[in-house]
Design a protein around this motif. Structure first.
Motif, PDB file in Angstrom:
ATOM      1  N   THR A 107      -3.041  71.289  47.985  1.00  0.00           N
ATOM      2  CA  THR A 107      -3.773  70.112  48.452  1.00  0.00           C
ATOM      3  C   THR A 107      -5.076  70.540  49.133  1.00  0.00           C
ATOM      4  O   THR A 107      -5.117  71.543  49.840  1.00  0.00           O
ATOM      5  N   VAL A 108      -6.125  69.765  48.916  1.00  0.00           N
ATOM      6  CA  VAL A 108      -7.408  70.000  49.580  1.00  0.00           C
ATOM      7  C   VAL A 108      -7.787  68.728  50.333  1.00  0.00           C
ATOM      8  O   VAL A 108      -7.821  67.641  49.748  1.00  0.00           O
ATOM      9  N   THR A 109      -8.037  68.854  51.628  1.00  0.00           N
ATOM     10  CA  THR A 109      -8.509  67.725  52.425  1.00  0.00           C
ATOM     11  C   THR A 109      -9.891  68.051  52.968  1.00  0.00           C
ATOM     12  O   THR A 109     -10.205  69.210  53.244  1.00  0.00           O
ATOM     13  N   SER A 110     -10.708  67.018  53.138  1.00  0.00           N
ATOM     14  CA  SER A 110     -12.071  67.220  53.632  1.00  0.00           C
ATOM     15  C   SER A 110     -12.386  66.173  54.695  1.00  0.00           C
ATOM     16  O   SER A 110     -12.001  65.002  54.558  1.00  0.00           O
ATOM     17  N   HIS A 111     -13.080  66.607  55.741  1.00  0.00           N
ATOM     18  CA  HIS A 111     -13.427  65.730  56.859  1.00  0.00           C
ATOM     19  C   HIS A 111     -14.923  65.885  57.141  1.00  0.00           C
ATOM     20  O   HIS A 111     -15.399  66.987  57.380  1.00  0.00           O
ATOM     21  N   SER A 112     -15.634  64.777  57.100  1.00  0.00           N
ATOM     22  CA  SER A 112     -17.083  64.825  57.279  1.00  0.00           C
ATOM     23  C   SER A 112     -17.549  64.131  58.558  1.00  0.00           C
ATOM     24  O   SER A 112     -18.741  64.013  58.793  1.00  0.00           O
ATOM     25  N   ASP A 113     -16.628  63.680  59.389  1.00  0.00           N
ATOM     26  CA  ASP A 113     -16.994  62.904  60.580  1.00  0.00           C
ATOM     27  C   ASP A 113     -16.451  63.530  61.855  1.00  0.00           C
ATOM     28  O   ASP A 113     -16.086  62.823  62.800  1.00  0.00           O
ATOM     29  N   LEU A 114     -16.385  64.857  61.908  1.00  0.00           N
ATOM     30  CA  LEU A 114     -15.829  65.528  63.070  1.00  0.00           C
ATOM     31  C   LEU A 114     -16.929  65.892  64.060  1.00  0.00           C
ATOM     32  O   LEU A 114     -17.916  66.536  63.697  1.00  0.00           O
ATOM     33  N   ALA A 115     -16.742  65.482  65.307  1.00  0.00           N
ATOM     34  CA  ALA A 115     -17.695  65.819  66.361  1.00  0.00           C
ATOM     35  C   ALA A 115     -17.586  67.299  66.695  1.00  0.00           C
ATOM     36  O   ALA A 115     -16.518  67.910  66.566  1.00  0.00           O
ATOM     37  N   VAL A 116     -18.690  67.894  67.112  1.00  0.00           N
ATOM     38  CA  VAL A 116     -18.687  69.295  67.514  1.00  0.00           C
ATOM     39  C   VAL A 116     -18.342  69.411  68.990  1.00  0.00           C
ATOM     40  O   VAL A 116     -18.215  68.405  69.694  1.00  0.00           O
ATOM     41  N   ASP A 117     -18.185  70.659  69.451  1.00  0.00           N
ATOM     42  CA  ASP A 117     -17.748  70.931  70.824  1.00  0.00           C
ATOM     43  C   ASP A 117     -16.457  70.175  71.105  1.00  0.00           C
ATOM     44  O   ASP A 117     -16.293  69.527  72.151  1.00  0.00           O
ATOM     45  N   GLY A 165     -23.821  77.995  66.694  1.00  0.00           N
ATOM     46  CA  GLY A 165     -25.187  78.262  67.127  1.00  0.00           C
ATOM     47  C   GLY A 165     -25.820  77.001  67.689  1.00  0.00           C
ATOM     48  O   GLY A 165     -25.241  76.291  68.497  1.00  0.00           O
ATOM     49  N   GLN A 166     -27.030  76.680  67.235  1.00  0.00           N
ATOM     50  CA  GLN A 166     -27.751  75.504  67.713  1.00  0.00           C
ATOM     51  C   GLN A 166     -27.416  74.236  66.939  1.00  0.00           C
ATOM     52  O   GLN A 166     -27.977  73.169  67.214  1.00  0.00           O
ATOM     53  N   ASN A 167     -26.500  74.317  65.960  1.00  0.00           N
ATOM     54  CA  ASN A 167     -26.099  73.130  65.209  1.00  0.00           C
ATOM     55  C   ASN A 167     -25.344  72.154  66.109  1.00  0.00           C
ATOM     56  O   ASN A 167     -24.274  72.479  66.636  1.00  0.00           O
ATOM     57  N   ALA A 168     -25.883  70.958  66.274  1.00  0.00           N
ATOM     58  CA  ALA A 168     -25.224  69.931  67.076  1.00  0.00           C
ATOM     59  C   ALA A 168     -24.357  69.020  66.216  1.00  0.00           C
ATOM     60  O   ALA A 168     -23.801  68.029  66.707  1.00  0.00           O
ATOM     61  N   SER A 169     -24.228  69.353  64.929  1.00  0.00           N
ATOM     62  CA  SER A 169     -23.382  68.571  64.034  1.00  0.00           C
ATOM     63  C   SER A 169     -22.985  69.458  62.861  1.00  0.00           C
ATOM     64  O   SER A 169     -23.578  70.517  62.633  1.00  0.00           O
ATOM     65  N   ILE A 170     -21.973  69.028  62.133  1.00  0.00           N
ATOM     66  CA  ILE A 170     -21.556  69.739  60.929  1.00  0.00           C
ATOM     67  C   ILE A 170     -21.540  68.768  59.765  1.00  0.00           C
ATOM     68  O   ILE A 170     -21.516  67.543  59.945  1.00  0.00           O
ATOM     69  N   LEU A 171     -21.534  69.314  58.558  1.00  0.00           N
ATOM     70  CA  LEU A 171     -21.447  68.478  57.366  1.00  0.00           C
ATOM     71  C   LEU A 171     -19.995  68.141  57.049  1.00  0.00           C
ATOM     72  O   LEU A 171     -19.669  66.990  56.774  1.00  0.00           O
ATOM     73  N   SER A 172     -19.118  69.169  57.091  1.00  0.00           N
ATOM     74  CA  SER A 172     -17.718  68.908  56.763  1.00  0.00           C
ATOM     75  C   SER A 172     -16.845  70.095  57.127  1.00  0.00           C
ATOM     76  O   SER A 172     -17.329  71.215  57.311  1.00  0.00           O
ATOM     77  N   VAL A 173     -15.553  69.810  57.225  1.00  0.00           N
ATOM     78  CA  VAL A 173     -14.514  70.830  57.309  1.00  0.00           C
ATOM     79  C   VAL A 173     -13.559  70.588  56.141  1.00  0.00           C
ATOM     80  O   VAL A 173     -13.012  69.495  55.997  1.00  0.00           O
ATOM     81  N   GLU A 174     -13.370  71.624  55.339  1.00  0.00           N
ATOM     82  CA  GLU A 174     -12.556  71.522  54.131  1.00  0.00           C
ATOM     83  C   GLU A 174     -11.346  72.442  54.283  1.00  0.00           C
ATOM     84  O   GLU A 174     -11.490  73.625  54.590  1.00  0.00           O
ATOM     85  N   VAL A 175     -10.144  71.898  54.075  1.00  0.00           N
ATOM     86  CA  VAL A 175      -8.923  72.679  54.227  1.00  0.00           C
ATOM     87  C   VAL A 175      -8.229  72.815  52.881  1.00  0.00           C
ATOM     88  O   VAL A 175      -7.939  71.819  52.211  1.00  0.00           O
ATOM     89  N   HIS A 176      -7.988  74.066  52.496  1.00  0.00           N
ATOM     90  CA  HIS A 176      -7.224  74.368  51.280  1.00  0.00           C
ATOM     91  C   HIS A 176      -5.818  74.764  51.719  1.00  0.00           C
ATOM     92  O   HIS A 176      -5.595  75.869  52.211  1.00  0.00           O
ATOM     93  N   TRP A 177      -4.879  73.834  51.563  1.00  0.00           N
ATOM     94  CA  TRP A 177      -3.522  74.025  52.048  1.00  0.00           C
ATOM     95  C   TRP A 177      -2.720  74.884  51.080  1.00  0.00           C
ATOM     96  O   TRP A 177      -3.011  74.925  49.871  1.00  0.00           O
ATOM     97  N   PRO A 178      -1.679  75.587  51.565  1.00  0.00           N
ATOM     98  CA  PRO A 178      -0.863  76.422  50.680  1.00  0.00           C
ATOM     99  C   PRO A 178      -0.270  75.664  49.502  1.00  0.00           C
ATOM    100  O   PRO A 178      -0.052  76.245  48.428  1.00  0.00           O
ATOM    101  N   SER A 179      -0.012  74.379  49.676  1.00  0.00           N
ATOM    102  CA  SER A 179       0.576  73.574  48.596  1.00  0.00           C
ATOM    103  C   SER A 179      -0.393  73.337  47.442  1.00  0.00           C
ATOM    104  O   SER A 179       0.015  72.903  46.368  1.00  0.00           O
TER     105      SER A 179
END
Length: 631
Positions: free
Chosen positions: A513-523, A497-511
């Protein structure tokens, strides 16, 4: 604008060639895509719609025959991270189209796999042997199924006979990969559309041995009775316990759908059928199950397609893995999603990137295809599309979904021109496939592509939770084989939507493992590895000349590279186009180094040609001073 392929998964010449070639095209394609912002076709208060580009792309599929459609895959098969297309065929002539990453679309590819003149149904890509390239499984309705392993250089080798897969004819339709035992290798479930009177009604589950071969374990894990007119299975984790379960849909009201729950039994893997306990024992002429989180409450919901008299069912997850037709407000969203047609594939995609998944429903018939007579038999069967805003659906009034009869069976979603707005491809009846391009608007987006290191290489089964700056979090799950005879892109797309930024992307892997990324640019397109690595693949720089900001360039109108769009002179003007004798006036010549005309003499101020600059030259200059020069 530039491309970055630091995260390439393999080093073969074939992949490298495609990456470099695609990079060059992406520079132009993404720039053109950005210029579409603000040119959106509007409906329902500004929602972006599709543009039909089927004629422009002309993907020849020749869907002229066969029974109940043929499959389509939108998965990247050559490892350049750009969505490709694969089409099954009623005569076995598989079609492969490599994506260019821009608006030109696709280039047909010949894998040279030879003739196998049988009715192909499912085309399913996955990295079966975890060697970094995609392998191909193909199901057939009246022939044994096929498995092709890739050598990483664009060659597919038929290993069917030694793969461990059954070579019997079992009327196979849908198939899906999923690592149910979490050993890091993709296992395979095959749906067989057997008649109740057929001798063998069983579907097939194959455990991956880790070397490109499989062992059938259907009976050993408790799934032997899962046959009888099955179109599709879908690996899921509805209860959120980290173990894959299996949803199986069946095509007759007397055969309720199945849900096999995986039991925690140590090294002995066991599935127990529990559809009735969780509310998924729906008995309809079920054609497809489509899993998505329409209400953004971070648990997967299910949409089932069927005949008109059966209704299409939207089953709402209560958060504990139990399903019903009512949402938390007591409403039944499925009432807004009914289609008066024989429905096949349904696909969730946020076409307008408002942060809520919309729904496309393919509509057709249930008899043998007899082209072109079939077009006259069913002239009024347009597909349906439903926009989702805050969990509330509104049917599209676009002519694509009101009057244009497509006769669709299998569909798949991806983003063929890499503009961040989802596209949809339908393997419809006719000479060419239907391609619906998502029209960009002002909404933001982010796309994520996963690669497992401990988990299976394709990260199939991984869950991604995206937390925007404002608004509810969103859930996506990476599947390999979904809907009716379809495979969607492995890129997971989130509308912001109108969000020009995000707080984080969190990945729950099949193994686990959980990884989190808080510095990802949008678009932007992000490749995320299980080891925590994050790389932006195609970094985009917005052209200020397209945004209203000061536009640098050459502002001198007489220069060779004058730019009418430039508002800020950046000293880049060139005059090389004047480099000829005719371009310079009398007594002057062109100087390549200075890029200008200069006097054709060592003493340019000796106006009377006396060999010396004297007062006489000054008088000549003063007499001519301030005169208007001829044009």
């Amino acid at each position: 604008m530039y491309c970055a392929f630091q995260f390439a998964s393999k080093e073969s010449w074939w992949t490298s060639f495609h990456q470099l070639d695609s990079c060059a095209r992406l520079r132009g394609g993404m720039r053109r895509s950005l210029s579409l912002v603000g040119a959106t076709i509007l409906a329902f208060g500004g929602l972006a719609q599709f543009t039909d580009v089927s004629t422009e792309l002309s993907l020849a599929t020749h869907h002229y025959g066969g029974y109940l459609g043929a499959g389509v895959s939108f998965a990247d098969f050559n490892g350049d991270y750009i969505d490709d297309l694969t089409f099954a065929d009623y005569e076995g002539n598989l079609k492969f189209f490599a994506g260019t990453g821009d608006d030109t679309g696709f280039v047909e590819v010949d894998f040279g796999i030879g003739d196998y003149e049988e009715e192909a149904k499912m085309v399913l890509w996955g990295d079966v042997d975890n060697d970094g390239d995609q392998d191909l499984f193909v199901s057939y309705r009246h022939a044994s199924n096929k498995l092709y392993l890739s050598n990483g250089e664009g060659v597919l080798q038929d290993v069917s006979a030694t793969s461990g897969l059954s070579q019997s004819e079992l009327k196979s339709f849908g198939a899906c990969f999923g690592d149910y035992n979490n050993d890091g290798f993709l296992d395979l479930f095959v749906s067989n559309y057997a008649h109740p009177n057929d001798a063998n009604q069983a579907n097939e589950l194959y455990a991956n041995n880790g070397d490109g071969t499989f062992t059938e374990v259907t009976a050993a894990v408790g799934m032997l009775g899962s046959g009888a007119q099955t179109f599709q299975g879908q690996w899921t984790d509805f209860d959120g316990n980290g173990m894959l379960d299996l949803h199986v849909i069946r095509d007759r009201p007397q055969y309720a759908n199945y849900w096999y729950e995986q039991q925690p039994a140590g090294a002995m893997f066991l599935f127990v059928e529990k559809a009735e306990q969780i509310g998924l024992d729906v008995g309809i002429n079920c054609m497809s199950t489509s899993v998505g989180d329409f209400d953004n409450d971070l648990d997967p919901d299910v949409y089932l397609t069927a005949f008109p008299g059966d209704l299409n069912w939207l089953m709402v997850n209560d958060g504990a893995g139990t399903f019903g037709t009512e949402d938390e407000m007591g409403n039944e969203p499925m009432n807004d999603l009914q289609v008066d047609a024989t429905c096949w594939a349904a696909n969730w995609l946020d076409v307008d990137n408002n942060g809520w998944e919309d729904l496309h429903v393919a509509n057709s018939y249930s008899v043998f295809t007899n082209y072109p007579a079939i077009l006259e038999m069913f002239p009024d069967e347009p597909d349906a599309f439903f926009y989702n805003t805050d969990g509330v659906f509104t049917a599209s009034e676009d002519s694509l979904f009101q009057t244009q009869s497509t006769l669709s069976f299998a569909t798949a979603t991806g983003d063929y021109n890499c503009d961040g707005f989802p596209d949809l491809v339908s393997h419809c009846v006719g000479e060419f496939a239907q391609v619906l391009r998502g029209t960009p608007n002002a909404n933001h987006w982010i796309k994520v592509h996963l690669e497992g290191t401990v988990s299976n290489r394709d990260a199939t089964g991984a869950k991604i939770i995206m937390h925007p700056a404002i608004g509810p979090a969103q859930l996506r799950t990476t599947y390999a084989g979904e809907n009716y005879l379809g495979q969607n892109s492995r890129w997971e797309s989130f509308g912001l939507g109108q969000n020009a930024s995000i707080l984080s992307v969190e990945v729950h892997w099949p193994s686990g493992t959980v990884t989190s990324h808080s510095d990802l640019a949008v678009d932007a397109h992000w490749a995320l590895k299980e080891d925590g690595t994050a790389v932006q693949l195609w970094e985009q720089t917005v052209d200020p000349c397209e945004t209203g900001d000061p536009c640098p360039g050459c502002t001198y109108e007489e220069a060779c590279n004058y730019s009418s769009a430039a508002t800020l002179d950046d000293g880049s003007c060139t005059f090389g186009c004047y480099a000829s004798a005719a371009a310079c006036g009398p007594g002057t010549v062109w100087d390549d180094a200075l890029e200008m005309c200069v006097a054709d003499t060592l003493c340019p101020y000796d106006f009377d040609n006396s060999g010396t600059v004297t007062i006489s030259d000054l008088l000549i200059f003063l007499v001519n001073f301030n005169q208007t020069c001829p044009e």
